[in-house]
Design an enzyme around this catalytic site. Structure first.
Site, PDB file in Angstrom:
ATOM      1  N   GLU A   1      -7.903  -5.532  -6.441  1.00  0.00           N
ATOM      2  CA  GLU A   1      -6.650  -4.843  -7.913  1.00  0.00           C
ATOM      3  C   GLU A   1      -7.799  -4.733  -8.567  1.00  0.00           C
ATOM      4  OE1 GLU A   1      -3.961  -4.869  -7.776  1.00  0.00           O
ATOM      5  OE2 GLU A   1      -3.379  -5.686  -6.063  1.00  0.00           O
TER       6      GLU A   1
ATOM      7  N   TYR B   1      -1.170  -8.394 -15.235  1.00  0.00           N
ATOM      8  CA  TYR B   1      -1.183  -7.535 -14.004  1.00  0.00           C
ATOM      9  C   TYR B   1      -2.016  -8.455 -13.200  1.00  0.00           C
ATOM     10  CZ  TYR B   1      -1.082  -4.779  -9.751  1.00  0.00           C
ATOM     11  OH  TYR B   1      -1.561  -4.506  -8.430  1.00  0.00           O
TER      12      TYR B   1
ATOM     13  N   ASP C   1       3.171  -2.662 -11.273  1.00  0.00           N
ATOM     14  CA  ASP C   1       1.530  -1.662 -11.302  1.00  0.00           C
ATOM     15  C   ASP C   1       2.606  -0.305 -11.499  1.00  0.00           C
ATOM     16  OD1 ASP C   1       2.805  -1.239  -9.090  1.00  0.00           O
ATOM     17  OD2 ASP C   1       0.640  -0.783  -8.289  1.00  0.00           O
TER      18      ASP C   1
END
Length: 348
Positions: free
Chosen positions: A45, A128, A146
């Site tokens: 990520e 996030y 996202d």
């Protein structure tokens, strides 16, 4: 299509169309109780925040081969990690990566916390990423949003508010679809839909499992969502890069730890400013006195500005530099690697 039917349609699609990614546990494995490694989820990520899957995947494989666990990464020297990161951009993320890895290793015994709130408390790990790791690795019902998910929500609900002002609305719409059932698969299903079907340009609406619910498609122009405000003109800057050689070696410097490309090895440069550098100014700002010759220029685009670097080359000696063999320059950040390659190839 009500929310439960929409979720069922997308999860069914994901069961048959999930991307095979090196950091992912597939939906069939997830239903059997096998969860993704939080270290691999977190690392992927962070890498994907500013690049694409095809670009990030080779870096991910090299990182995990070299540092298989978060404790291995935490013990790595800063210089080695920064060099391995070269080409992924936004080098502050590499510094944050190390800070987070060391916190997990030192404060949590090498084990990632298993909740969004606890993950959020780690240094360098934003909202996030905390939500993504919590959902994908620990099956917590978090709201993972996202760019792909924003686009799906904007089209699904025909959101007229332009980005970035629409972000809170899009996040709220996504949150209304989160359930305790298969939260990790749900997050990845939305990401995969946005990446492979609900694409930024030329969406493949005929392959989408949510066509019956898509208000954007009903307008006849789903590709116009999400709405966007006009982009500001990207400012342009000018600088000079100095390629000082000593036989087969090139002089490099370490950039200051803070700021753009902080802590990275680089060619010596002037300041980067709006007015171009005159020949006299470029010569006067050189790191050492030498017979500096022009060997061209390169262009580079950063997120917030573009850059023209004039290239000056000389043979000589210098103190307080790091002499590096030409064959070992590949670990330089892309702007300096581009400058070094151009300058060295243009030698007469």
């Amino acid at each position: 299509m009500n929310p439960e039917a929409l979720r069922a349609a997308l999860l069914s699609w994901y069961d048959g169309h999930a991307r095979s990614l090196p950091w992912r546990t597939g939906p069939a494995q997830g239903r059997s109780g096998l969860r993704s490694d939080p270290y691999r989820v977190w690392l992927s990520e962070v890498m994907l925040q500013q690049t694409t899957v095809p670009h990030a995947a080779p870096y991910f494989l090299k990182f995990t081969a070299r540092w298989p666990t978060v404790s291995d990464l935490a013990a790595a020297p800063d210089d080695e990690v920064m060099a391995a990161w070269a080409g992924l951009g936004y080098y502050a993320r590499a510094r944050n990566l190390l800070a987070c890895a060391r916190a997990v290793a030192n404060d949590h015994g090498g084990v990632f916390p298993d909740t969004e709130a606890a993950l959020r408390a780690l240094p360098g790990l934003g909202p996030y990423t905390a939500a993504a790791v919590a959902a994908i690795a620990f099956d917590e019902a978090t709201n993972v949003v996202d760019g792909n998910v924003e686009r799906v929500m904007a089209r699904l609900f025909a959101v007229e508010t332009p980005l970035p002002a629409a972000k809170p609305e899009l996040k709220s719409l996504a949150a209304a679809l989160v359930r305790d059932e298969r939260p990790g698969d749900w997050a990845q299903a939305l990401m995969d839909l946005g990446a492979t079907v609900c694409r930024p340009k030329s969406p493949l609406c005929d392959r989408c499992p949510l066509t019956g619910a898509c208000a954007g498609l009903a307008t006849g122009a789903p590709e116009t969502y999400p709405r966007k405000t006009a982009k500001a003109i990207r400012p342009h800057r000018h600088g000079v890069a100095y390629i000082l050689t000593r036989g087969d070696e090139v002089a490099l410097v370490r950039r200051p730890p803070k700021g753009l490309l902080g802590g990275m090895l680089a060619l010596p440069t002037s300041d980067w400013r709006a007015p171009p550098w005159s020949d006299e100014e470029a010569q006067a700002d050189a790191p050492v006195q030498a017979d500096w010759r022009s060997v061209g220029e390169v262009e580079h685009v950063f997120t917030h500005f573009s850059l023209t670097l004039r290239l000056l080359r000389a043979e000589g000696e210098a103190d307080d530099v790091i002499w590096t063999l030409r064959r070992d320059l590949d670990a330089l950040p892309s702007v300096f690697l581009k400058a070094a390659r151009a300058g060295l190839s243009n030698l007469l």
